[in-house]
Design a protein around this motif. Sequence first.
Motif, PDB file in Angstrom:
ATOM      1  N   THR A 186       7.937  -2.426  -8.485  1.00  0.00           N
ATOM      2  CA  THR A 186       7.569  -3.546  -7.626  1.00  0.00           C
ATOM      3  C   THR A 186       6.741  -3.061  -6.433  1.00  0.00           C
ATOM      4  O   THR A 186       5.956  -3.802  -5.860  1.00  0.00           O
ATOM      5  N   CYS A 187       6.929  -1.806  -6.091  1.00  0.00           N
ATOM      6  CA  CYS A 187       6.367  -1.189  -4.875  1.00  0.00           C
ATOM      7  C   CYS A 187       4.836  -1.229  -4.854  1.00  0.00           C
ATOM      8  O   CYS A 187       4.192  -0.868  -5.828  1.00  0.00           O
ATOM      9  N   TYR A 188       4.277  -1.626  -3.706  1.00  0.00           N
ATOM     10  CA  TYR A 188       2.817  -1.652  -3.551  1.00  0.00           C
ATOM     11  C   TYR A 188       2.226  -0.247  -3.502  1.00  0.00           C
ATOM     12  O   TYR A 188       1.023  -0.074  -3.612  1.00  0.00           O
ATOM     13  N   ASN A 189       3.058   0.765  -3.302  1.00  0.00           N
ATOM     14  CA  ASN A 189       2.551   2.138  -3.312  1.00  0.00           C
ATOM     15  C   ASN A 189       2.783   2.837  -4.651  1.00  0.00           C
ATOM     16  O   ASN A 189       2.590   4.049  -4.762  1.00  0.00           O
ATOM     17  N   GLY A 190       3.204   2.091  -5.648  1.00  0.00           N
ATOM     18  CA  GLY A 190       3.254   2.628  -7.007  1.00  0.00           C
ATOM     19  C   GLY A 190       4.454   3.514  -7.315  1.00  0.00           C
ATOM     20  O   GLY A 190       4.416   4.298  -8.259  1.00  0.00           O
ATOM     21  N   GLY A 195      11.552   2.503  -5.124  1.00  0.00           N
ATOM     22  CA  GLY A 195      10.253   2.425  -4.464  1.00  0.00           C
ATOM     23  C   GLY A 195      10.069   3.334  -3.264  1.00  0.00           C
ATOM     24  O   GLY A 195      10.890   4.204  -2.983  1.00  0.00           O
ATOM     25  N   CYS A 196       8.964   3.118  -2.525  1.00  0.00           N
ATOM     26  CA  CYS A 196       8.645   3.943  -1.354  1.00  0.00           C
ATOM     27  C   CYS A 196       9.547   3.593  -0.180  1.00  0.00           C
ATOM     28  O   CYS A 196       9.734   4.386   0.736  1.00  0.00           O
ATOM     29  N   GLY A 197      10.083   2.366  -0.177  1.00  0.00           N
ATOM     30  CA  GLY A 197      11.024   1.964   0.866  1.00  0.00           C
ATOM     31  C   GLY A 197      10.392   1.371   2.105  1.00  0.00           C
ATOM     32  O   GLY A 197      11.085   0.822   2.953  1.00  0.00           O
ATOM     33  N   HIS A 198       9.061   1.475   2.248  1.00  0.00           N
ATOM     34  CA  HIS A 198       8.493   0.939   3.490  1.00  0.00           C
ATOM     35  C   HIS A 198       7.369  -0.085   3.323  1.00  0.00           C
ATOM     36  O   HIS A 198       6.887  -0.613   4.301  1.00  0.00           O
ATOM     37  N   CYS A 199       6.927  -0.374   2.104  1.00  0.00           N
ATOM     38  CA  CYS A 199       5.884  -1.393   1.947  1.00  0.00           C
ATOM     39  C   CYS A 199       6.554  -2.777   1.915  1.00  0.00           C
ATOM     40  O   CYS A 199       7.767  -2.873   1.742  1.00  0.00           O
ATOM     41  N   PRO A 200       5.777  -3.863   2.106  1.00  0.00           N
ATOM     42  CA  PRO A 200       6.396  -5.200   2.132  1.00  0.00           C
ATOM     43  C   PRO A 200       7.174  -5.539   0.859  1.00  0.00           C
ATOM     44  O   PRO A 200       8.234  -6.169   0.925  1.00  0.00           O
ATOM     45  N   ALA A 201       6.660  -5.100  -0.298  1.00  0.00           N
ATOM     46  CA  ALA A 201       7.352  -5.415  -1.565  1.00  0.00           C
ATOM     47  C   ALA A 201       8.700  -4.703  -1.635  1.00  0.00           C
ATOM     48  O   ALA A 201       9.691  -5.266  -2.111  1.00  0.00           O
ATOM     49  N   CYS A 202       8.735  -3.445  -1.145  1.00  0.00           N
ATOM     50  CA  CYS A 202      10.002  -2.692  -1.134  1.00  0.00           C
ATOM     51  C   CYS A 202      10.997  -3.331  -0.169  1.00  0.00           C
ATOM     52  O   CYS A 202      12.184  -3.412  -0.470  1.00  0.00           O
ATOM     53  N   HIS A 203      10.495  -3.765   0.999  1.00  0.00           N
ATOM     54  CA  HIS A 203      11.392  -4.405   1.977  1.00  0.00           C
ATOM     55  C   HIS A 203      12.102  -5.602   1.353  1.00  0.00           C
ATOM     56  O   HIS A 203      13.319  -5.743   1.437  1.00  0.00           O
TER      57      HIS A 203
HETATM   58 ZN    ZN Z   1       6.978   0.412  -1.615  1.00  0.00          ZN
END
Ligand code: ZN
Length: 217
Positions: A186-190, A195-203
């Motif tokens: 789901t993560c915008y950083n792939g 996920g990366c934990g800090h992009c809007p999608a991860c939040h």
């Molecule tokens: Zn992310």
Amino acid sequence: MHDKALVVFSGGQDSSTCLFWALKKFKEVHTITFTYGQKHVNETEAARKIAEIAGTDFHLVDISGIAAIGRNSLTDSSIEMDQEKPETGCPNTFVPGRNLFFLSIAAVYARELRIHDLVTGVSQTDFSGYPDCRDAFIRSLNVTLDLAMEEQFVIHTPLMWLDKARTWALADRLGVFDIIRNETLTCYNGVSGDGCGHCPACHLRNEGLEKYLSSKE
Ligand code: ZN
């Protein structure tokens, strides 16, 4: 049980949950996945793997031309990603026309397969300001697709009124919580899984997950 359905499938949490939802509801389930110029090719790889786990076909369609005509931060790495919804308009993670193109092309493919039931994971509850995730848009497009092809499509949106916590609950009820948590991207950083934990999608995803897990305790 209905006959056949086509799931618009990205390999993310929402559309993957919809895929397993469809497998309980329809005898035969097909998927369609799009490359639309997204920066991370592992999105489609995640989708391919989940389709394999689900035992469905995997059909990839390239519409990456849309990235060249409508700029956004998901397809253009020179644009810094909005972390929050701006006061007016959509965040720059909005890909203009994405769901319009996805569902229109999916409907053409569905017609080819003699399928009338389309499934999409859009939701207006955790609303990021994306107009093409709203119920009114989906209903309007359903009418347009019927008129365009003289068909009677039904666009199913099982997540439309669910927030992310309830989407996790649905995955759990369908018996696929671990698959959704570990295999989807789901993560915008792939970054897949949590996920990366800090992009809007991860939040959004992680907040929903915490809320769901704490509601179970
Ligand atoms: Zn992310």
